[in-house]
Scaffold this active site. Structure first.
Site, PDB file in Angstrom:
ATOM      1  N   GLU A  78      14.849  12.752  -5.721  1.00 43.32           N
ATOM      2  CA  GLU A  78      13.793  12.951  -4.735  1.00 43.32           C
ATOM      3  C   GLU A  78      13.849  11.892  -3.642  1.00 43.32           C
ATOM      4  O   GLU A  78      14.057  10.708  -3.893  1.00 43.32           O
ATOM      5  CB  GLU A  78      12.431  12.916  -5.424  1.00 43.32           C
ATOM      6  CG  GLU A  78      12.236  13.993  -6.485  1.00 43.32           C
ATOM      7  CD  GLU A  78      12.243  15.408  -5.910  1.00 43.32           C
ATOM      8  OE1 GLU A  78      12.136  15.561  -4.675  1.00 43.32           O
ATOM      9  OE2 GLU A  78      12.370  16.359  -6.704  1.00 43.32           O
ATOM     10  N   ARG A  88      -1.252  22.604 -10.276  1.00 43.56           N
ATOM     11  CA  ARG A  88      -1.349  24.041 -10.531  1.00 43.56           C
ATOM     12  C   ARG A  88      -1.731  24.311 -11.977  1.00 43.56           C
ATOM     13  O   ARG A  88      -2.214  25.397 -12.303  1.00 43.56           O
ATOM     14  CB  ARG A  88      -0.031  24.735 -10.197  1.00 43.56           C
ATOM     15  CG  ARG A  88       1.137  24.292 -11.040  1.00 43.56           C
ATOM     16  CD  ARG A  88       2.411  25.055 -10.716  1.00 43.56           C
ATOM     17  NE  ARG A  88       3.527  24.612 -11.542  1.00 43.56           N
ATOM     18  CZ  ARG A  88       3.734  25.006 -12.785  1.00 43.56           C
ATOM     19  NH1 ARG A  88       2.892  25.865 -13.360  1.00 43.56           N
ATOM     20  NH2 ARG A  88       4.752  24.545 -13.479  1.00 43.56           N
ATOM     21  N   CYS A 141       4.719  14.302 -11.805  1.00 46.89           N
ATOM     22  CA  CYS A 141       5.993  13.719 -11.366  1.00 46.89           C
ATOM     23  C   CYS A 141       5.837  13.043 -10.000  1.00 46.89           C
ATOM     24  O   CYS A 141       6.227  11.886  -9.812  1.00 46.89           O
ATOM     25  CB  CYS A 141       7.080  14.788 -11.305  1.00 46.89           C
ATOM     26  SG  CYS A 141       7.657  15.342 -12.930  1.00 46.89           S
ATOM     27  N   HIS A 165      14.400  14.683 -10.747  1.00 44.88           N
ATOM     28  CA  HIS A 165      13.949  15.919 -11.388  1.00 44.88           C
ATOM     29  C   HIS A 165      15.138  16.583 -12.064  1.00 44.88           C
ATOM     30  O   HIS A 165      16.231  16.682 -11.480  1.00 44.88           O
ATOM     31  CB  HIS A 165      13.345  16.880 -10.359  1.00 44.88           C
ATOM     32  CG  HIS A 165      11.860  16.815 -10.298  1.00 44.88           C
ATOM     33  ND1 HIS A 165      11.162  16.679  -9.109  1.00 44.88           N
ATOM     34  CD2 HIS A 165      10.917  16.867 -11.280  1.00 44.88           C
ATOM     35  CE1 HIS A 165       9.857  16.662  -9.369  1.00 44.88           C
ATOM     36  NE2 HIS A 165       9.686  16.787 -10.677  1.00 44.88           N
TER      37      HIS A 165
END
Length: 213
Positions: A78, A88, A141, A165
């Site tokens: 990232e 979510r 994360c 990730h």
């Protein structure tokens, strides 16, 4: 040189988290790099202090946090963490923050300080699918990536950090009807390449990696 690598515990009803599986298999030394591992809770409220404690104990020069990104097919380093929590699903404490900052009054974003393009190039050279990602999401994360870089910015000694990730492992993909997956051994290889590359260089490559995921 010392490196701290963290993974997360299982979440979302799953029985495993490949990040903790891989981190638990890392070698304790990679050349000049002494490696320590820690597991973090998949919790907005508790993960930051767990990371802070792990850093205080390990006193690392480099911190790489690792987390699962189901649906991705590559090892994704990232580039940026954003100052927002927008979950979510619920975390392991049953919490689901919506549009909340990671750090109240903090910068809108923090960027990695690892040579992510060089790391991606090294992983590809080793035969591993890898990419620079420009979104760490808005779940735990991203939360821990932002918290890490916020800690690094105020750390009394130089501390470089980043976030990786990783895909599902095959046993997860089998339960989910064939989602992309990667073996734990390959994930471990990728992490070790990232640590070795980050330990050997500060400047990154100047190559185009302008994708979204």
């Amino acid at each position: 040189m010392k490196a701290l690598v963290t993974g997360f515990d299982a979440f979302g009803g799953d029985e495993v988290n490949p990040s903790s599986l891989a981190v638990g298999r890392l070698k304790k030394r990679l050349g000049k790099v002494a490696v320590q591992a820690a597991e973090l809770p998949t919790s907005f409220a508790r993960s930051t202090e767990a990371l802070r404690a792990a850093i205080a104990k390990a006193k690392p020069d480099i911190v790489l946090c690792v987390g699962q990104a189901g649906g991705r097919s590559e090892l994704c380093l990232e580039r940026v963490a954003i100052n927002v929590q927008d979950a979510r699903i619920r975390d392991n404490d049953g919490k689901q923050p919506i549009d909340k900052p990671v750090v109240a009054g903090g910068p809108s974003a923090h960027f990695t300080t690892l040579p992510i393009k060089a790391c991606v190039a090294a992983m590809r050279q080793a035969g591993l699918p890898a990419a620079v990602s420009n979104t760490a999401g808005t779940f735990v994360c991203n939360h821990i990536f932002y918290a890490l870089m916020d800690m690094a910015a105020a750390h009394p000694t130089p501390l470089r950090g980043g976030f990786l990730h990783i895909p599902y492992v095959p046993e997860q993909a089998a339960r989910l009807g064939g989602a992309p997956s990667m073996s734990v051994d390959d994930i471990v290889r990728g992490i070790e390449i990232i640590l070795e590359t980050s330990a050997s260089r500060l400047a990154d490559l100047r190559t185009a990696e302008g994708r979204i995921s």
